[in-house]
Design an enzyme around this catalytic site. Structure first.
Site, PDB file in Angstrom:
ATOM      1  N   TYR A 135       1.801   0.070  -0.876  1.00  0.00           N
ATOM      2  CA  TYR A 135       3.352   0.653  -0.874  1.00  0.00           C
ATOM      3  C   TYR A 135       4.340  -0.467  -0.875  1.00  0.00           C
ATOM      4  CZ  TYR A 135       1.799   5.127   1.171  1.00  0.00           C
ATOM      5  OH  TYR A 135       1.160   6.429   1.457  1.00  0.00           O
ATOM      6  N   LYS A 187     -11.585  -2.544   0.765  1.00  0.00           N
ATOM      7  CA  LYS A 187     -12.418  -2.400  -0.389  1.00  0.00           C
ATOM      8  C   LYS A 187     -12.679  -3.533  -1.217  1.00  0.00           C
ATOM      9  CE  LYS A 187     -14.187   0.572  -3.141  1.00  0.00           C
ATOM     10  NZ  LYS A 187     -15.361   1.555  -3.085  1.00  0.00           N
ATOM     11  N   ASP A 220     -14.244   4.185   1.118  1.00  0.00           N
ATOM     12  CA  ASP A 220     -15.059   5.483   0.831  1.00  0.00           C
ATOM     13  C   ASP A 220     -15.999   5.705   1.824  1.00  0.00           C
ATOM     14  OD1 ASP A 220     -16.306   3.166   0.067  1.00  0.00           O
ATOM     15  OD2 ASP A 220     -17.138   3.778  -1.605  1.00  0.00           O
ATOM     16  N   ASP A 244      -2.853   5.831   5.613  1.00  0.00           N
ATOM     17  CA  ASP A 244      -2.219   7.237   5.218  1.00  0.00           C
ATOM     18  C   ASP A 244      -3.264   8.116   5.085  1.00  0.00           C
ATOM     19  OD1 ASP A 244      -0.007   8.877   4.408  1.00  0.00           O
ATOM     20  OD2 ASP A 244      -0.738   8.520   2.201  1.00  0.00           O
ATOM     21  N   ASP A 248      -4.374  11.387   7.905  1.00  0.00           N
ATOM     22  CA  ASP A 248      -4.523  12.711   7.658  1.00  0.00           C
ATOM     23  C   ASP A 248      -5.758  13.244   7.831  1.00  0.00           C
ATOM     24  OD1 ASP A 248      -1.771  12.732   6.864  1.00  0.00           O
ATOM     25  OD2 ASP A 248      -2.223  14.129   5.144  1.00  0.00           O
TER      26      ASP A 248
HETATM   27  C1  IPM Z   1       3.140   9.758   5.980  1.00  0.00           C
HETATM   28  C2  IPM Z   1       3.646  10.394   4.539  1.00  0.00           C
HETATM   29  C3  IPM Z   1       4.367   9.294   3.635  1.00  0.00           C
HETATM   30  C4  IPM Z   1       3.763   8.211   3.573  1.00  0.00           C
HETATM   31  C5  IPM Z   1       5.106   9.823   2.446  1.00  0.00           C
HETATM   32  C6  IPM Z   1       6.019  11.131   2.782  1.00  0.00           C
HETATM   33  C7  IPM Z   1       5.675   8.913   1.425  1.00  0.00           C
HETATM   34  O1  IPM Z   1       2.490  10.841   3.781  1.00  0.00           O
HETATM   35  O2  IPM Z   1       3.962   9.239   6.664  1.00  0.00           O
HETATM   36  O3  IPM Z   1       2.080   9.625   5.994  1.00  0.00           O
HETATM   37  O4  IPM Z   1       2.711   8.149   2.495  1.00  0.00           O
HETATM   38  O5  IPM Z   1       3.534   7.277   4.081  1.00  0.00           O
HETATM   39 MG    MG Z   2       0.623  10.739   4.923  1.00  0.00          MG
END
Ligand code: IPM
Ligand code: MG
Length: 354
Positions: A135, A187, A220, A244, A248
């Site tokens: 990022y 990775k 992976d 990230d 999730d």
């Molecule tokens: C998060 C979100 C953000 C990220 C997006 C909205 C840019 O997915 O906070 O995890 O990727 O960091």
């Molecule tokens: Mg996210």
């Protein structure tokens, strides 16, 4: 001393869930905690449509002196490209305030069912690097609109950036005092420069923590281990993008993305830290009053901990757990039919006696 909180509700379900987080804070204040003072900022995709930017140019300075930031969710992809909303707001806050740790606890709470058959113990924390990595924002487009068009996006790992986030993770493994196990995502078998450095720094940091087990998995394989053996994990440390993705995945394994909070921390406390649900602005369910407010309420819990309001934080956690364990009031993502406000109210009602 009054805690000054900058509130950025954002777009779509952002304001709906933030309203419940504020409800919790107001109830806590009525019970003698705080006091809290709020300054609200209408930033996000909606603000971009009105002003041409998701937040004012001096936005960071406006909130620099607050004690903490409560953030809902931003974005309105039908009207504003996601990259515009995110670059102009979320990334500016995280980078500008050196919030280099994105802390994302994942825990399967009592009364919540994991999509994984037979798993009832899921309790780990993702420590995501939050200012660089994939990022970094470095890169660009060349020969736009021609057949020669090209795009680059550079992953940046710095020794300082990797080391500070890894030390935070190892310290956390010590503090949690449980399995004392750190698992790093890498990775380096393919992205040999950046993750080569990442792996080297990991080995150096691990040396300073002989009492913490250190493991390393390519991303992976990591996603597979997390599904097969979530109970094995304790503290996970990962670069920005890998963190990230893993957070999730973790939130889904723990029952719902609607319940996972996060803290974007500047551990040096030179800048304010930001607390938010990990989910996005969910335009598909916005305006219906059905979003799960638990992620935001647990983000408020993390905010309280950060501000030293330990007893208030404990109560929020206990109230959330009591309501979920009882199972009467549940939003749709948890298989129930309650509204966002009903779940918020039920949690507030529990704060007094937990
Ligand atoms: C998060 C979100 C953000 C990220 C997006 C909205 C840019 O997915 O906070 O995890 O990727 O960091
Ligand atoms: Mg996210």
């Amino acid at each position: 001393m009054v805690h000054r909180i900058a509130v950025i509700p954002g777009d779509n379900i952002g304001p709906e869930v933030v309203a419940e987080g504020l409800k919790v804070l107001r109830r806590l204040q009525a019970l003698g905690f705080g006091p809290f003072a709020y300054d609200e900022y209408p930033w996000g995709a909606g603000y971009y449509l009105k002003t041409g930017a998701p937040m004012p140019a001096d936005g960071l300075d406006t909130i620099r002196d607050c004690d903490a930031i409560l953030f809902g969710a931003h974005g309105d992809p039908q009207r504003v490209p996601d990259r515009v909303s995110s670059q102009g707001l979320m990334h500016k806050l995280r980078k500008g305030f050196q919030q280099y740790v994105n802390l994302r606890p994942v825990r399967l709470l009592p009364g919540v069912v994991s999509p994984l058959r037979g798993k009832d113990e899921i309790d780990f924390v993702v420590v995501r690097e939050n200012t660089e990595g994939e990022y970094s924002g470095m890169g660009g487009r060349l020969h736009a609109g021609t057949p020669y068009e090209l795009a680059t996006q550079t992953t940046v790992i710095t020794r300082i950036g990797a080391e500070r986030v890894m030390r935070f993770a190892f310290d956390l493994a010590r503090q949690r005092g449980g399995k004392k196990r750190a698992a790093a995502a890498t990775k380096s078998n393919a992205l040999s420069h950046v993750f080569g450095l990442w792996d080297e720094v990991l080995a150096e940091v691990a040396n300073d923590y002989p009492d913490v087990e250190c493991h390393k998995f390519h991303i992976d394989a990591f996603t597979v281990h997390l599904i097969n053996r979530p109970e094995w994990f304790d503290v996970i440390v990962a670069s920005n993008l890998f963190g990230d993705i893993l957070s999730d995945e973790g939130a889904a394994l723990a029952g719902s993305l609607g319940m996972a909070p996060s803290a974007n921390l500047d551990p040096t406390r030179r800048h304010p830290s930001l607390f938010e649900p990990i989910h996005g602005s969910a335009p598909d369910i916005a305006g219906q009053g059905i979003a799960n407010p638990v992620a935001t309420i647990l983000a408020v819990r993390m905010l309280l901990d950060w501000l030293g309001e330990a007893e208030a934080a404990r109560r929020v956690q206990a109230a959330v757990e009591a309501v979920l364990a009882e199972g009467q009031v549940r939003t749709r993502d948890l298989g129930g039919r309650s509204t966002t406000a009903q779940l918020g109210d039920a949690i507030c009602a529990r704060l007094e006696a937990v």
